[in-house]
Design a protein around this motif. Structure first.
Motif, PDB file in Angstrom:
ATOM      1  N   SER A  60       0.862  -1.177   0.000  1.00 26.99           N
ATOM      2  CA  SER A  60       0.000   0.000   0.000  1.00 26.99           C
ATOM      3  C   SER A  60       0.891   1.216   0.000  1.00 26.99           C
ATOM      4  O   SER A  60       2.087   1.126   0.204  1.00 26.99           O
ATOM      5  CB  SER A  60      -0.901   0.014   1.235  1.00 26.99           C
ATOM      6  OG  SER A  60      -0.161   0.348   2.381  1.00 26.99           O
ATOM      7  N   THR A  62       1.234   3.421   2.105  1.00 25.21           N
ATOM      8  CA  THR A  62       1.798   3.738   3.413  1.00 25.21           C
ATOM      9  C   THR A  62       2.557   2.560   4.006  1.00 25.21           C
ATOM     10  O   THR A  62       2.962   2.598   5.136  1.00 25.21           O
ATOM     11  CB  THR A  62       0.674   4.133   4.385  1.00 25.21           C
ATOM     12  OG1 THR A  62      -0.266   3.051   4.478  1.00 25.21           O
ATOM     13  CG2 THR A  62      -0.039   5.368   3.907  1.00 25.21           C
ATOM     14  N   SER A  63       2.739   1.496   3.231  1.00 27.65           N
ATOM     15  CA  SER A  63       3.419   0.310   3.736  1.00 27.65           C
ATOM     16  C   SER A  63       4.364  -0.228   2.682  1.00 27.65           C
ATOM     17  O   SER A  63       4.132  -1.254   2.068  1.00 27.65           O
ATOM     18  CB  SER A  63       2.408  -0.780   4.120  1.00 27.65           C
ATOM     19  OG  SER A  63       3.077  -1.914   4.633  1.00 27.65           O
ATOM     20  N   THR A 203      -3.060  -0.649   6.276  1.00 24.27           N
ATOM     21  CA  THR A 203      -1.749  -0.768   5.631  1.00 24.27           C
ATOM     22  C   THR A 203      -1.424  -2.193   5.211  1.00 24.27           C
ATOM     23  O   THR A 203      -0.485  -2.406   4.453  1.00 24.27           O
ATOM     24  CB  THR A 203      -0.645  -0.291   6.587  1.00 24.27           C
ATOM     25  OG1 THR A 203      -0.575  -1.183   7.711  1.00 24.27           O
ATOM     26  CG2 THR A 203      -0.914   1.117   7.073  1.00 24.27           C
ATOM     27  N   SER A 205      -0.053  -4.251   7.003  1.00 23.70           N
ATOM     28  CA  SER A 205       1.201  -4.593   7.672  1.00 23.70           C
ATOM     29  C   SER A 205       0.951  -5.589   8.796  1.00 23.70           C
ATOM     30  O   SER A 205      -0.104  -5.571   9.431  1.00 23.70           O
ATOM     31  CB  SER A 205       1.851  -3.332   8.257  1.00 23.70           C
ATOM     32  OG  SER A 205       2.095  -2.375   7.257  1.00 23.70           O
TER      33      SER A 205
END
Length: 272
Positions: A60, A62-63, A203, A205
């Motif tokens: 993503s 942000t990840s 994310t 994560s």
């Protein structure tokens, strides 16, 4: 935690062979010893196993993924000589290594079984070695100890990798440089059976959550998480704790924000 300058002389020396194929680029690989599958007896950190329902994460915005590759099967050379006098009396390594992040920096990590006689601060350094054992650079780290037996410590430190012109890093060696009593040394204790491996819904994560409390007269700022997948790939991160002083069991959640795409933890160590 503030790092004190390195002391001279020999200390405990623990060397992990790395599967590094490059020094600073996107091909820098993970290295590690074989992770223990046994639950720790520590009061300061803990281990979690992935439930069978876990699913791979996805990329993503942000990840971003790290540049680490699965580790080659390395060996761990335990060359204990002496530890500087102080509260820590013995250290055994469960996991030790590092990986590059593609920007000239690396992430270095260790999971240690530590026995100590009283609360204290122990300063260490990760030495970055080439295949001949030449030191190409070093990264400082430190741990707090509670004065207990077989306290599992989880430590990680980012650091600059040496330039390609200096040589190729193939080993990481961890050495104790200072071993000092400190009545304000404070550790985290993980509530037994509370750890769960999951995934952040936004994310994608990996996450490890549970309950913790602080033991000692001081405070704890960060919680470290080190996870290993089924192939031996290691990813790590640090997360601020909800309360720097938490005498009662307090919920927390750690996240490996920049985990490699598709990384699914099999075993995770959490602590400080």
């Amino acid at each position: 935690m503030t790092t004190i300058r390195r002391a001279t002389g020999s200390a405990i020396v623990l060397t992990a062979l790395l599967g590094l194929t490059a020094c600073n680029g996107d091909d820098v690989a993970v290295s590690s010893s074989k992770a223990s599958s046994k639950a720790p007896t520590s009061s300061s950190s803990s281990l979690a196993k992935t439930p069978s329902t876990s699913s791979p994460g996805s990329a993503s915005s942000t990840s971003a993924a790290t540049s680490a590759k699965p580790a080659a099967k390395g060996s761990l050379a335990n060359e204990q000589s002496k530890i500087p006098p102080g509260p820590v009396t013995s250290i055994d390594v469960k996991l030790l290594g590092g990986y590059g992040n593609g920007s000239g920096y690396g992430e270095f990590y260790a999971v240690l079984d530590v026995t100590s006689t009283k609360p204290g601060l122990t300063n260490m350094k990760y030495d970055l070695l080439d295949s001949s054992g030449k030191v190409l650079g070093s990264v400082d780290t430190s741990i707090a100890v509670a004065g207990t037996g077989r306290e599992l410590k989880v430590t990680r430190a980012p650091g600059k990798l040496p330039p390609a012109s200096a040589g190729t890093v193939t080993k990481v060696r961890l050495a104790v440089t200072e071993n000092t009593s400190n009545e304000f040394a404070t550790v985290t204790e993980i509530k037994p059976g509370s750890l769960k491996i999951g995934q952040d819904p936004d994310t994608k994560s990996p996450t490890v959550s549970g309950r913790y409390r602080t033991i000692g007269k001081g405070t704890v700022v960060n919680m470290n998480v080190i996870c290993v997948d089924a192939k031996g790939l290691v990813q790590s991160d640090s997360t601020a704790v909800p309360k720097i002083t938490a005498p009662d069991w307090t919920p927390f959640s750690t996240q490996i924000i920049y985990a490699k795409v598709g990384f699914v933890p099999k075993t995770c160590y959490v602590g400080s």
